[in-house]
Motif scaffolding. Sequence first.
Motif, PDB file in Angstrom:
ATOM      1  N   PRO A  85       0.825  -1.210   0.000  1.00  0.00           N
ATOM      2  CA  PRO A  85       0.000   0.000   0.000  1.00  0.00           C
ATOM      3  C   PRO A  85       0.861   1.262   0.000  1.00  0.00           C
ATOM      4  O   PRO A  85       1.934   1.289   0.602  1.00  0.00           O
ATOM      5  CB  PRO A  85      -0.817  -0.111   1.291  1.00  0.00           C
ATOM      6  CG  PRO A  85      -0.179  -1.183   2.099  1.00  0.00           C
ATOM      7  CD  PRO A  85       0.674  -2.003   1.184  1.00  0.00           C
ATOM      8  N   LYS A  86       0.400   2.262  -0.670  1.00  0.00           N
ATOM      9  CA  LYS A  86       1.127   3.532  -0.772  1.00  0.00           C
ATOM     10  C   LYS A  86       0.716   4.466   0.358  1.00  0.00           C
ATOM     11  O   LYS A  86      -0.182   4.183   1.133  1.00  0.00           O
ATOM     12  CB  LYS A  86       0.819   4.196  -2.118  1.00  0.00           C
ATOM     13  CG  LYS A  86       1.262   3.386  -3.310  1.00  0.00           C
ATOM     14  CD  LYS A  86       2.743   3.364  -3.385  1.00  0.00           C
ATOM     15  CE  LYS A  86       3.155   2.568  -4.610  1.00  0.00           C
ATOM     16  NZ  LYS A  86       4.521   2.231  -4.605  1.00  0.00           N
ATOM     17  N   HIS A  87       1.382   5.612   0.415  1.00  0.00           N
ATOM     18  CA  HIS A  87       1.113   6.652   1.390  1.00  0.00           C
ATOM     19  C   HIS A  87      -0.306   7.184   1.159  1.00  0.00           C
ATOM     20  O   HIS A  87      -0.653   7.595   0.059  1.00  0.00           O
ATOM     21  CB  HIS A  87       2.156   7.763   1.208  1.00  0.00           C
ATOM     22  CG  HIS A  87       1.916   8.948   2.079  1.00  0.00           C
ATOM     23  ND1 HIS A  87       2.100   8.898   3.438  1.00  0.00           N
ATOM     24  CD2 HIS A  87       1.511  10.203   1.791  1.00  0.00           C
ATOM     25  CE1 HIS A  87       1.805  10.090   3.940  1.00  0.00           C
ATOM     26  NE2 HIS A  87       1.464  10.897   2.951  1.00  0.00           N
ATOM     27  N   ASN A  88      -1.149   7.153   2.220  1.00  0.00           N
ATOM     28  CA  ASN A  88      -2.536   7.600   2.101  1.00  0.00           C
ATOM     29  C   ASN A  88      -2.756   8.724   3.102  1.00  0.00           C
ATOM     30  O   ASN A  88      -2.920   8.496   4.295  1.00  0.00           O
ATOM     31  CB  ASN A  88      -3.485   6.432   2.371  1.00  0.00           C
ATOM     32  CG  ASN A  88      -4.926   6.783   2.083  1.00  0.00           C
ATOM     33  OD1 ASN A  88      -5.297   7.947   2.077  1.00  0.00           O
ATOM     34  ND2 ASN A  88      -5.735   5.762   1.866  1.00  0.00           N
ATOM     35  N   ARG A  89      -2.759   9.944   2.613  1.00  0.00           N
ATOM     36  CA  ARG A  89      -2.839  11.133   3.472  1.00  0.00           C
ATOM     37  C   ARG A  89      -4.164  11.160   4.233  1.00  0.00           C
ATOM     38  O   ARG A  89      -4.200  11.469   5.422  1.00  0.00           O
ATOM     39  CB  ARG A  89      -2.679  12.379   2.597  1.00  0.00           C
ATOM     40  CG  ARG A  89      -2.862  13.659   3.310  1.00  0.00           C
ATOM     41  CD  ARG A  89      -1.556  14.143   3.848  1.00  0.00           C
ATOM     42  NE  ARG A  89      -1.771  15.480   4.398  1.00  0.00           N
ATOM     43  CZ  ARG A  89      -1.172  15.896   5.471  1.00  0.00           C
ATOM     44  NH1 ARG A  89      -0.308  15.124   6.076  1.00  0.00           N
ATOM     45  NH2 ARG A  89      -1.397  17.088   5.939  1.00  0.00           N
ATOM     46  N   ALA A  90      -5.267  10.817   3.592  1.00  0.00           N
ATOM     47  CA  ALA A  90      -6.572  10.845   4.253  1.00  0.00           C
ATOM     48  C   ALA A  90      -6.629   9.829   5.385  1.00  0.00           C
ATOM     49  O   ALA A  90      -7.162  10.116   6.462  1.00  0.00           O
ATOM     50  CB  ALA A  90      -7.680  10.572   3.238  1.00  0.00           C
ATOM     51  N   LEU A  91      -6.072   8.652   5.167  1.00  0.00           N
ATOM     52  CA  LEU A  91      -6.060   7.627   6.198  1.00  0.00           C
ATOM     53  C   LEU A  91      -5.212   8.062   7.389  1.00  0.00           C
ATOM     54  O   LEU A  91      -5.600   7.864   8.556  1.00  0.00           O
ATOM     55  CB  LEU A  91      -5.542   6.301   5.626  1.00  0.00           C
ATOM     56  CG  LEU A  91      -5.550   5.105   6.558  1.00  0.00           C
ATOM     57  CD1 LEU A  91      -6.946   4.819   7.079  1.00  0.00           C
ATOM     58  CD2 LEU A  91      -4.987   3.878   5.850  1.00  0.00           C
ATOM     59  N   GLU A  92      -4.089   8.690   7.120  1.00  0.00           N
ATOM     60  CA  GLU A  92      -3.228   9.163   8.209  1.00  0.00           C
ATOM     61  C   GLU A  92      -3.922  10.264   9.007  1.00  0.00           C
ATOM     62  O   GLU A  92      -3.854  10.277  10.247  1.00  0.00           O
ATOM     63  CB  GLU A  92      -1.901   9.660   7.657  1.00  0.00           C
ATOM     64  CG  GLU A  92      -1.021   8.528   7.179  1.00  0.00           C
ATOM     65  CD  GLU A  92       0.263   9.023   6.525  1.00  0.00           C
ATOM     66  OE1 GLU A  92       0.495  10.245   6.491  1.00  0.00           O
ATOM     67  OE2 GLU A  92       1.021   8.169   6.061  1.00  0.00           O
TER      68      GLU A  92
END
Length: 186
Positions: free
Chosen positions: A173-180
Amino acid sequence: MGLMARLFDLLFGPGLRELRKTVEVFRENTEAGEIRAAQARAAALHQFGAEFYPTQRGRFDRLMDAVNRLPRPGLALGTLGLFVAAMADPAWFATRMQGIALVPDPLWWLLGAIVSFYFGARHQAKGQEFQSRLTETIARVPQVMTNVAVLERLGERADTGSDATLALDTLTPKHNRALEDWRETR
């Protein structure tokens, strides 16, 4: 298409529609012909299905269907009853069979004809019902094939070949700004 339309307008002017009508007198419009053929097939399938599946069935029709279901079980249970009667009271059974032996041959032929026609008509009706259901199933084949093709496309995965980095990138999985951001608010 726009360039060709302009060229024809330049060559034939406002008479292009009349030219089309004139050409269609000698040669059928293929697209319109295919549309008419598809409509005719659909109408035939609809009519065939409506013939064997009436939309409204009254009480009388349902009662007749119930009565038509009685002879086969009645014949089977009656035959079993004769076997039981023969075992329970052989003298009574023998007396009844002597009475049946006195029935004239033409009456037996009439009974055979009635039973044959009843079961023959039932066989034909069930065969026609089967054919109409088969027709409905065949009519659904194009939609099923479309659904299968869509599902197959959904199941396809990207071919990464022998590139291990690319394969790892597709699985990681890639970097997910919304999830963070969501995790921080919790």
